[in-house]
Design an enzyme around this catalytic site. Structure first.
Site, short mmCIF file in Angstrom:
data_model
loop_
_atom_site.label_atom_id
_atom_site.label_comp_id
_atom_site.label_asym_id
_atom_site.label_seq_id
_atom_site.Cartn_x
_atom_site.Cartn_y
_atom_site.Cartn_z
CB ALA A 180 -0.91 -0.01 1.22
CD GLU A 219 0.17 -5.96 5.54
OE1 GLU A 219 -0.33 -5.91 4.40
OE2 GLU A 219 0.81 -6.96 5.96
#
Length: 703
Positions: free
Chosen positions: A63, A127
């Site tokens: 992302a 993440e």
């Protein structure tokens, strides 16, 4: 069609190439372009299958981190809904993974019906390193694809796995024969699927992920890992999401994952870890020095001193394939140093991190010598001798005489004046401080100390070589102790003084470890060596000669030969690495308090927190104001990577911003008033802190 993707149709196959350099980060514009391209392929009757790939080789590194915490993160099309749409396409969708598929990039691949990868690609869900969890289906789709245990391991560790391992787990359907053939092999794979009339989405191996593990696996996993997680939120949220994958249908699990992701994204811990992420990238930028400055060539390195520090420094360079000459004064010391390096590598071989052949290759890059003349052709020389100015000056005079013009001369001093060391040479422009942290072959931090005469290309070259050997370089100006050890002084001072006033070493350390610091002050001093701390303090005795009361406890322990873990006694008693409180130290503190007329009283945990942490923060702000540190985030990196400050608190200065700068200033002023003469002497707020609060600023920056 936007230039963020390349789109072409070849013989019934739509090839969609992600083209947002450098890593195809999945920001809103690229998400929209992917959706448009896939809808175009889905609507084209001539397209039978779709291949998603990286137009320039790399698939997708995840992302766009800059969007996190902002409305852009979920601007349409948001990643979860984009991937839901991809799973609903009625044509086979194949992810052709080159180089990397990380985070959202791997979730993008998981939404495709099939996956093929080049042999050397890395795949992962990192993440958790940003205080987050996979938020676009990763926690739900991966356990259904490879099972709960390996999926949980990937998400909790945050470490990528190789393509070979991914293929073994079933994460990949195929391995391409090579990097260059990835697209050709993906086309052939698509043809096979079409010939077989394969479904658009392959059936998951673990439709019910709970069946892949024992009934009590998740509860046992939580019990085993929660002590290690301490107060970290993200691992607990990852586990909760995987529990949802085991207990809920996919659609409901995706909703639960989204709720958990939003909780993580909004947390202070994630904000702190994102701060650290950007701080690491900012640390390499040097104001006034252009990125394209010509660098000096570093092809051979020399290290002076084959002790624990010198040997560790040498290992960093040979690990990167750079030859090293290792110098000692005596043959016995040299032989011992080389033997210790070999022993360290043998431990790595036993752990499976190195092969025996790699061990020998690295040892062959090491050249032991007793003769300074053998350093004459070195491009970079690092001295790692005893921390005494006169000794280091003598070494640099010898290097000045023997080393070739243009060689970089570096001192591994932890506290001494690099400018004074440089002045002992005729080429101070070539001198720099490189403060490695012990053990030097393990610790990531490297303080790069810029002297007043250090040439710009020397600074830029050392920053570059630091990254090449796997270090995180942070620039410091010249002062006693540089960034880390100068801040350690007031932090340690308050811990010692609090023990004189009535706290115990155990109580002080517990307050700090409850904040998730790796160690408290006293266990850290015992590990590093009370003798080492004494010698460093003694070399700067003039700085606090007006009040030596607080360090009397450390001085007494040094005089008694209680040097910490290595002697079995320090602030604590040790049996191996197991420590226990030593009531003789408490009694010694009581006696010294009486001699020094320090009143004793019960000391609360909040006072321990505030006095230790506020003085640490105050010194950091002072360093920024003086220009010793370039930026507040650099100070945070030093304390996270060199002193065990928890990354999920963002470092001491980010932590101060979270507490509120006005609260920090008020606390310092409170103890300045209430601790009598001691408070007046030591609790002086940094002028920059006062200016920031007066201006209503919430962030620490120079004004």
């Amino acid at each position: 069609m936007t230039t963020l993707v390349n789109y072409r149709v070849e013989d019934g196959l739509a090839l969609i190439g992600l083209a947002r350099p450098p890593v195809n980060a999945l920001g809103q514009p690229l998400r929209a372009a992917i959706l448009d391209a896939c809808e175009r392929a889905a609507a084209d009757a001539s397209v039978q299958a779709i291949i998603l790939h990286g137009a320039h080789g790399l698939f997708c590194a995840g992302a766009d981190i800059g969007e996190f915490g902002s409305e852009a993160s979920f601007a349409a099309p948001d990643l979860p809904n984009l991937l839901l749409r991809l799973t609903a396409l009625d044509k086979p969708l194949i992810a052709a993974i080159g180089t990397l598929a990380l985070g959202g990039g791997l979730e993008l691949a998981l939404a495709c019906g099939y996956r093929i990868s080049e042999p050397d690609a890395r795949l992962g869900l990192p993440e958790i390193n940003l205080g987050l969890l996979p938020g676009a289906g990763g926690t739900q789709r991966l356990p259904r694809l490879i099972g709960v245990e390996p999926a949980l391991d990937m998400m909790i560790s945050g470490q990528p796995i190789g393509a070979g391992r991914a293929f073994e787990l079933g994460l990949l359907d195929r391995l391409a024969s090579g990097k260059e053939s990835l697209l050709d092999d993906a086309r052939a794979f698509a043809r096979e699927l079409l010939d077989q009339r394969a479904p658009a989405q392959r059936t998951s191996r673990f439709a019910n992920p709970a069946e892949s593990v024992a009934a009590d696996f998740l509860s046992q996993f939580r019990a085993a890992n929660e002590p290690r997680w301490k107060s970290r939120l993200a691992p607990r949220l990852v586990l909760a999401a995987v529990e949802a994958a085991c207990n809920l249908p996919l659609a409901e699990g995706l909703v639960r994952e989204h709720e958990l992701f939003k909780e993580a994204e909004a947390s202070k811990q994630s904000a702190a870890l994102r701060h650290v992420f950007f701080a690491e990238r900012e640390a390499g930028r040097i104001p006034g020095i252009e990125a394209d400055i010509p660098l000096r060539r570093i092809e051979k390195v020399a290290v002076i001193g084959a002790g624990t520090m010198g040997g560790g420094i040498a290992m960093n360079f040979v690990n990167a394939g750079i030859p090293v000459a290792l110098l000692e004064q005596k043959g016995e010391a040299l032989d011992c140093g080389l033997a210790n390096i070999r022993k360290n590598y043998e431990i790595s071989v036993k752990r499976g991190k190195l092969t025996a052949a790699q061990l020998e290759q690295r040892m062959e890059l090491l050249f032991g010598t007793l003769d300074y003349a053998d350093l004459a052709d070195a491009d970079l020389v690092i001295e790692a001798v005893f921390e005494k100015l006169e000794i280091k000056q003598q070494v640099f005079r010898e290097l000045d005489r023997l080393c070739k013009p243009g060689a970089i001369l570096a001192s591994n001093t932890s506290s001494l004046d690099v400018d004074v060391i440089a002045a002992s040479t005729s080429r101070p422009q070539d001198v720099i401080g490189l403060h490695f942290f012990s053990p030097a072959n393990v610790m990531r931090l490297l303080e790069v100390v810029r002297g007043k005469a250090t040439a710009p290309d020397v600074l830029a070259t050392t920053m570059k070589i630091a990254k090449r050997i796997g270090k995180l370089p942070v620039i410091s100006g010249v002062c006693f102790g540089f960034i880390g050890n100068r801040m350690l002084e007031p932090y340690s001072r308050e811990a010692h003084r609090l023990v004189l006033e009535g706290a115990t070493p155990t109580q002080v350390d517990k307050v700090l470890t409850d904040l998730d610091l790796n160690m408290g002050v006293f266990s850290m001093l015992d590990l590093a060596g009370i003798d080492v701390n004494f010698l460093v303090r003694n070399s700067n005795r003039a700085a606090f000669a007006h009040d030596e009361s607080y360090c009397r406890l450390g001085d007494e322990l040094y005089a008694q030969g209680r040097h910490g873990q290595k002697t079995g006694r320090g602030f604590y008693l040790y049996e191996g690495r197991n420590r226990q409180e030593d009531y003789e130290v408490v009694a010694l503190a009581e006696r010294l308090a009486g001699e020094l007329h320090v009143p004793r009283r019960p000391v609360g945990d909040q006072e321990i927190h505030d006095r230790c942490l506020f003085m640490l923060i105050n010194e950091g702000i002072q360093l920024l104001d003086e220009g010793i540190a370039l930026r507040a985030s650099d100070i945070d990196l030093v304390w996270i990577n060199g002193y065990g400050f928890p990354a999920h608190l963002g470092g001491p200065l980010h932590y101060a911003e979270q507490l509120g700068l006005d609260k920090v200033l008020a606390g310092i002023q409170h103890y300045r008033r209430t601790l009598g003469g001691y408070g007046e002497m030591w609790f002086k707020p940094a002028a920059l802190l006062e200016r920031l609060v007066a201006a209503g600023r919430a962030r620490i920056e120079k004004i």
